[in-house]
Write a protein that holds these residues in place. Structure first.
Motif, short mmCIF file in Angstrom:
data_model
loop_
_atom_site.label_atom_id
_atom_site.label_comp_id
_atom_site.label_asym_id
_atom_site.label_seq_id
_atom_site.Cartn_x
_atom_site.Cartn_y
_atom_site.Cartn_z
N LEU A 225 -39.53 11.17 -3.25
CA LEU A 225 -39.81 9.80 -2.85
C LEU A 225 -41.30 9.56 -2.64
O LEU A 225 -41.83 8.50 -2.99
CB LEU A 225 -39.02 9.48 -1.58
N SER A 226 -42.00 10.53 -2.09
CA SER A 226 -43.44 10.36 -1.81
C SER A 226 -44.25 10.13 -3.08
O SER A 226 -45.29 9.45 -3.04
CB SER A 226 -43.98 11.58 -1.06
N ASN A 227 -43.81 10.67 -4.21
CA ASN A 227 -44.54 10.49 -5.47
C ASN A 227 -44.38 9.10 -6.05
O ASN A 227 -45.07 8.74 -7.00
CB ASN A 227 -44.07 11.52 -6.50
N LEU A 228 -43.45 8.32 -5.49
CA LEU A 228 -43.23 6.96 -5.95
C LEU A 228 -43.79 5.94 -4.95
O LEU A 228 -43.64 4.73 -5.15
CB LEU A 228 -41.73 6.71 -6.13
N THR A 229 -44.44 6.45 -3.91
CA THR A 229 -44.86 5.62 -2.78
C THR A 229 -46.36 5.36 -2.81
O THR A 229 -47.15 6.26 -3.08
CB THR A 229 -44.48 6.32 -1.45
N ILE A 230 -46.74 4.13 -2.52
CA ILE A 230 -48.16 3.82 -2.40
C ILE A 230 -48.58 3.70 -0.94
O ILE A 230 -49.77 3.79 -0.63
CB ILE A 230 -48.54 2.52 -3.15
N LYS A 231 -47.60 3.52 -0.03
CA LYS A 231 -47.93 3.42 1.38
C LYS A 231 -46.69 3.68 2.22
O LYS A 231 -45.60 3.24 1.87
CB LYS A 231 -48.49 2.03 1.70
N GLU A 232 -46.84 4.41 3.30
CA GLU A 232 -45.77 4.55 4.28
C GLU A 232 -46.39 4.58 5.67
O GLU A 232 -47.46 5.17 5.87
CB GLU A 232 -44.91 5.78 4.02
N PHE A 233 -45.75 3.93 6.60
CA PHE A 233 -46.32 3.89 7.95
C PHE A 233 -45.22 3.69 8.98
O PHE A 233 -44.19 3.10 8.72
CB PHE A 233 -47.36 2.77 8.08
N LYS A 234 -45.47 4.23 10.16
CA LYS A 234 -44.55 4.09 11.30
C LYS A 234 -44.94 2.83 12.06
O LYS A 234 -46.13 2.55 12.28
CB LYS A 234 -44.67 5.33 12.20
N GLY A 235 -43.96 2.05 12.46
CA GLY A 235 -44.24 0.85 13.24
C GLY A 235 -44.81 1.19 14.61
O GLY A 235 -44.53 2.25 15.17
N THR A 341 -39.97 12.01 3.00
CA THR A 341 -40.34 11.43 1.70
C THR A 341 -40.84 12.49 0.71
O THR A 341 -40.77 12.28 -0.50
CB THR A 341 -41.43 10.35 1.87
N LYS A 342 -41.30 13.64 1.23
CA LYS A 342 -41.80 14.69 0.34
C LYS A 342 -40.70 15.57 -0.23
O LYS A 342 -40.91 16.26 -1.24
CB LYS A 342 -42.80 15.56 1.11
N VAL A 343 -39.52 15.53 0.40
CA VAL A 343 -38.45 16.42 -0.06
C VAL A 343 -37.23 15.66 -0.58
O VAL A 343 -36.37 16.26 -1.24
CB VAL A 343 -38.00 17.38 1.07
N TYR A 344 -37.17 14.36 -0.31
CA TYR A 344 -35.97 13.62 -0.75
C TYR A 344 -36.12 13.22 -2.21
O TYR A 344 -37.06 12.53 -2.60
CB TYR A 344 -35.74 12.38 0.10
N PRO A 345 -35.14 13.59 -3.08
CA PRO A 345 -35.25 13.29 -4.51
C PRO A 345 -34.72 11.91 -4.87
O PRO A 345 -33.69 11.47 -4.35
CB PRO A 345 -34.38 14.37 -5.15
N ILE A 346 -35.42 11.23 -5.75
CA ILE A 346 -34.98 9.95 -6.30
C ILE A 346 -34.80 10.11 -7.81
O ILE A 346 -35.67 10.65 -8.50
CB ILE A 346 -36.00 8.83 -6.03
N TYR A 347 -33.66 9.65 -8.32
CA TYR A 347 -33.37 9.68 -9.75
C TYR A 347 -33.50 8.26 -10.30
O TYR A 347 -32.96 7.32 -9.70
CB TYR A 347 -31.96 10.22 -10.01
N PHE A 348 -34.20 8.10 -11.42
CA PHE A 348 -34.41 6.75 -11.93
C PHE A 348 -34.57 6.74 -13.44
O PHE A 348 -35.15 7.67 -14.02
CB PHE A 348 -35.63 6.12 -11.26
N PRO A 349 -34.06 5.69 -14.11
CA PRO A 349 -34.23 5.53 -15.54
C PRO A 349 -35.46 4.65 -15.83
O PRO A 349 -36.31 4.48 -14.95
CB PRO A 349 -32.94 4.82 -15.93
#
Length: 391
Positions: A225-235, A341-349
């Motif tokens: 997930l992290s490789n598909l992310t441009i920003k992540e933040f905690k509220g 986000t660094k370990v969770y896998p996302i599958y996408f076409p």
């Protein structure tokens, strides 16, 4: 649209229930007597676990018809003879089907069919002033009880015209049947979406999903997930630290359907952001479609729109909600693991296929929301009528 003709100056009378009905009690039978098939059996506990004002069918049976059993004749109104609170005990159901065995722990009212409508009586004892009077007869502390003699002494209000009683019952029963039908439709839609989610998403880059758009040969990719992310933040917004403003405050309560609160803070979360409850008993819950200032128990993930459709990824995460709960949270006091986000896998076409899947699932979500709103609206109508149709 529901149209209700309201009549005024309809005379209501007050009489002891003893003058309008006869009384008896359910006999024998308990959970240990239940079988998968046999004679239909109505148990005392159903008045608490699956309450309805009208009972046309049961899902419990017994293989033995005991001598002297109380069996319905389609006009009985039943109440529990004990419960935890006075409010709990003051509820009634009309058994409107013949041949149902009425088990122990039930008070049975046999209304005079020329004086009072069984369906009306069931609603009347469960709501309005008759309900309040019935509650006042409950006796006891940890467990409260009510007796047939108490019912006999109960003065109840009812329209003197039998057809007016029938009209009141019919409109309420129509609404209840409509709500039940809508709830079944909602259950079907939810199951349909769950089925599509398992068949339309790939879980392996070497194997296409069971259902697919366009060509079966479209390749699915896998990325953390992290490789598909441009920003992540905690509220970090806290409700008590700000004054009233125009920005919506986003916390777990709001995301779970509570009314919005507006604060004087800049917007830091977009509707296209994926939100994850990071802390608490429901840590790992996934949300989408909110804009505002993010509370301190939530984390926002903003995806790269050139790589993935954020709603597509949200649907994939939501379909794996149980996996997130079981594998990606810390034990004891639940938190989402720090490197989620660094370990969770996302599958996408391809993006084109993602967009089609997102639109398809979004349309299903819209149908589900419409059905949920319809159920909510009809429940509001029923609640209003229950407050206005009884003295």
């Amino acid at each position: 649209m529901i149209f209700i003709k309201v009549r005024i100056n309809v005379k209501w009378e007050q009489h002891k229930l003893d003058a309008l009905a006869k009384f008896s009690k359910g006999k024998g039978y308990s959970k240990k007597d239940v079988t998968f098939q046999g004679y239909p059996l109505f148990l005392y506990g159903r008045l608490y676990t699956n309450y309805s004002e009208v009972v046309s069918d049961v899902d419990t049976y017994t293989s033995n018809l005991l001598e002297g059993s109380a069996v319905s004749n389609a006009d009985e109104v039943v109440l529990p003879d004990s419960g935890e609170t006075a409010e709990d005990i003051a509820r009634a159901s009309w058994i409107n089907k013949k041949g149902i065995i009425l088990g122990g722990g039930l008070l049975i009212i046999h209304p005079d069919k020329y004086l009072i409508n069984s369906g009306f009586l069931s609603y009347s004892l469960s709501y309005g002033s008759n309900h309040k009077k019935l509650s006042s007869y409950a006796q006891g502390k940890s467990i409260v009880h009510i007796h047939s003699n108490d019912l006999k002494k109960l003065y109840i209000f009812y329209p003197s015209r039998f057809n007016e009683q029938s009209k009141i019952f019919n409109i309420l029963n129509y609404l209840e049947n409509l709500i039940t039908l809508q709830q079944r439709k909602l259950e079907i839609l939810i199951k349909l979406k769950q089925s599509f989610l398992t068949k339309i998403m790939a879980n392996n880059i070497d194997k296409n999903p069971e259902l697919y758009f366009n060509s079966a040969s479209i390749k699915w990719l896998k990325q953390e997930l992290s490789n598909l992310t441009i920003k992540e933040f905690k509220g970090n917004t806290k409700l008590n630290d700000t004054k009233t403003g125009k920005t919506e405050y986003l916390d777990a309560e709001r995301l779970n359907g509570n009314v919005p609160l507006f604060i004087d803070k800049p917007i830091n979360t977009l509707k296209s952001d994926i939100l994850i409850l990071w802390d608490g008993s429901k840590a790992g819950s996934v949300y989408y479609g909110f804009e505002g200032s993010l509370g301190s128990t939530l984390k926002a993930i903003r995806l790269n729109p050139k790589l993935v459709n954020s709603f597509f990824v949200y649907q994939q995460l939501k379909s794996k909600q149980d996996v997130i709960f079981n594998k990606y949270r810390t034990p004891n006091i639940p938190h989402v693991i720090k490197n989620f986000t660094k370990v969770y896998p996302i599958y996408f076409p391809s993006m084109a296929v993602q967009n089609k899947i997102a639109r398809f699932l979004g349309n299903l979500d819209t149908l589900i929301e419409i059905q949920q709103k319809s159920i909510k609206d009809h429940k509001v109508i029923k609640k209003y009528l229950l407050q206005k149709l009884f003295i």
